[in-house]
Design an enzyme around this catalytic site. Structure first.
Site, short mmCIF file in Angstrom:
data_model
loop_
_atom_site.label_atom_id
_atom_site.label_comp_id
_atom_site.label_asym_id
_atom_site.label_seq_id
_atom_site.Cartn_x
_atom_site.Cartn_y
_atom_site.Cartn_z
N ASP A 11 0.87 -1.17 0.00
CA ASP A 11 0.00 0.00 0.00
C ASP A 11 0.92 1.23 0.00
O ASP A 11 2.12 1.12 0.29
CB ASP A 11 -0.87 -0.04 1.26
CG ASP A 11 -1.69 1.21 1.45
OD1 ASP A 11 -2.26 1.71 0.47
OD2 ASP A 11 -1.76 1.69 2.60
N ASP A 13 -0.11 4.99 1.15
CA ASP A 13 -0.29 5.90 2.28
C ASP A 13 -0.20 5.15 3.61
O ASP A 13 -0.87 4.14 3.82
CB ASP A 13 -1.64 6.60 2.18
CG ASP A 13 -1.72 7.50 0.95
OD1 ASP A 13 -2.26 8.60 1.08
OD2 ASP A 13 -1.24 7.10 -0.13
N GLU A 20 -0.80 10.44 4.72
CA GLU A 20 -2.03 10.19 3.98
C GLU A 20 -2.15 11.35 3.00
O GLU A 20 -2.47 12.48 3.38
CB GLU A 20 -3.25 10.13 4.91
CG GLU A 20 -3.30 8.90 5.80
CD GLU A 20 -3.67 7.64 5.03
OE1 GLU A 20 -4.27 7.75 3.93
OE2 GLU A 20 -3.38 6.54 5.53
N ARG A 56 -14.54 12.31 0.08
CA ARG A 56 -13.32 13.04 0.45
C ARG A 56 -12.76 13.82 -0.73
O ARG A 56 -12.29 14.96 -0.57
CB ARG A 56 -12.27 12.06 0.99
CG ARG A 56 -12.60 11.55 2.39
CD ARG A 56 -11.58 10.55 2.88
NE ARG A 56 -11.71 9.26 2.22
CZ ARG A 56 -10.72 8.39 2.05
NH1 ARG A 56 -9.49 8.70 2.45
NH2 ARG A 56 -10.94 7.24 1.47
N ASP A 167 -1.93 -1.45 5.69
CA ASP A 167 -2.31 -1.00 7.03
C ASP A 167 -3.82 -0.85 7.22
O ASP A 167 -4.29 -0.83 8.35
CB ASP A 167 -1.67 0.37 7.33
CG ASP A 167 -2.32 1.49 6.54
OD1 ASP A 167 -2.85 2.43 7.16
OD2 ASP A 167 -2.28 1.45 5.30
N ASN A 170 -8.97 -1.60 3.42
CA ASN A 170 -9.02 -1.83 1.97
C ASN A 170 -7.81 -2.61 1.46
O ASN A 170 -7.73 -2.92 0.27
CB ASN A 170 -9.16 -0.50 1.21
CG ASN A 170 -7.97 0.41 1.38
OD1 ASN A 170 -7.39 0.48 2.46
ND2 ASN A 170 -7.59 1.12 0.33
#
Length: 211
Positions: A11, A13, A20, A56, A167, A170
């Site tokens: 992943d 971020d 992020e 977002r 982390d 998703n």
């Protein structure tokens, strides 16, 4: 294409990098707090990722694309990332990143961190500013898992020789289809589901797991 010995997919971020990215972009709009709260809820798996991402991104409407340059200056690579990618390459492996974040940032960051291939979302731009919409299909949990499997197939890597590191909620599907799923700096639900949990916030700890 020469077959790889193994494949490591991370992943982005809070895994490849400490930030992020959507929150950094939200700073440009003065809306970090609301975006941060929505990001944390999505990473805990409390709301659907695609729905959350759309809401977002809508908060980013009007941010000029010139703001990406400021965001890039704030990116912090996760400690140990250079050591991990170098070790993967030394052992004949390939490093991939599949992210719910954005190509606009990852395209600049990934090559310098030793990443061989990457996939992320794209932000729609109108008249030099963000429209508040995602351009194209959203990279969600299913897309992350599909990317790992597709890359493994392209590289001739059997599934048991794949490692997924993430982390957030998703990342769970990607971790479940990999030979080894590693929870890194992870939320409780991800730690519970992972094959292994890496506690220290240093990616070099993963080197010991490489084939």
């Amino acid at each position: 294409m020469t077959a790889a010995r193994f494949l490591v997919v991370l992943d982005a971020d809070s895994t490849l990098i400490r930030n992020e990215v959507i929150e950094l972009i939200a700073d440009e709009a003065g809306r970090r707090d609301e975006v941060q709260a929505a990001t944390e809820a999505a990473m805990r798996g409390e709301i659907d990722f695609a729905t959350s991402l759309r809401s977002r991104v809508a908060a980013l409407e009007g941010v000029p694309v010139s703001g990406f340059a400021r965001v890039l200056t704030r990116i912090e690579p996760t400690p140990g990332v250079h050591e991990l990618t170098a070790a993967v390459h030394e052992r004949g492996g390939v490093v991939g990143v599949v992210s719910g974040g954005f190509h606009e940032i990852l395209d600049d960051v990934a090559p310098g961190l030793g990443v061989d291939r990457w996939r992320a979302n794209r932000l729609e731009v109108t008249d030099g500013a963000l429209s508040g919409r995602v351009d194209g299909e959203i990279v969600d949990a299913a897309a992350k898992a599909a990317s790992l499997l597709a890359w493994a197939d392209e590289l001739g890597v059997p599934r048991h020789a794949t490692i997924a590191i993430g982390d957030g909620a998703n990342d769970l599907r990607m971790m479940s289809v990999a030979g080894l799923g590693v929870a890194f700096n992870a939320k409780p639900a991800v730690r519970a589901a992972a094959s292994l949990v890496v506690g220290p916030q240093n990616l070099s700890e993963v080197i010991a797991l490489l084939p």
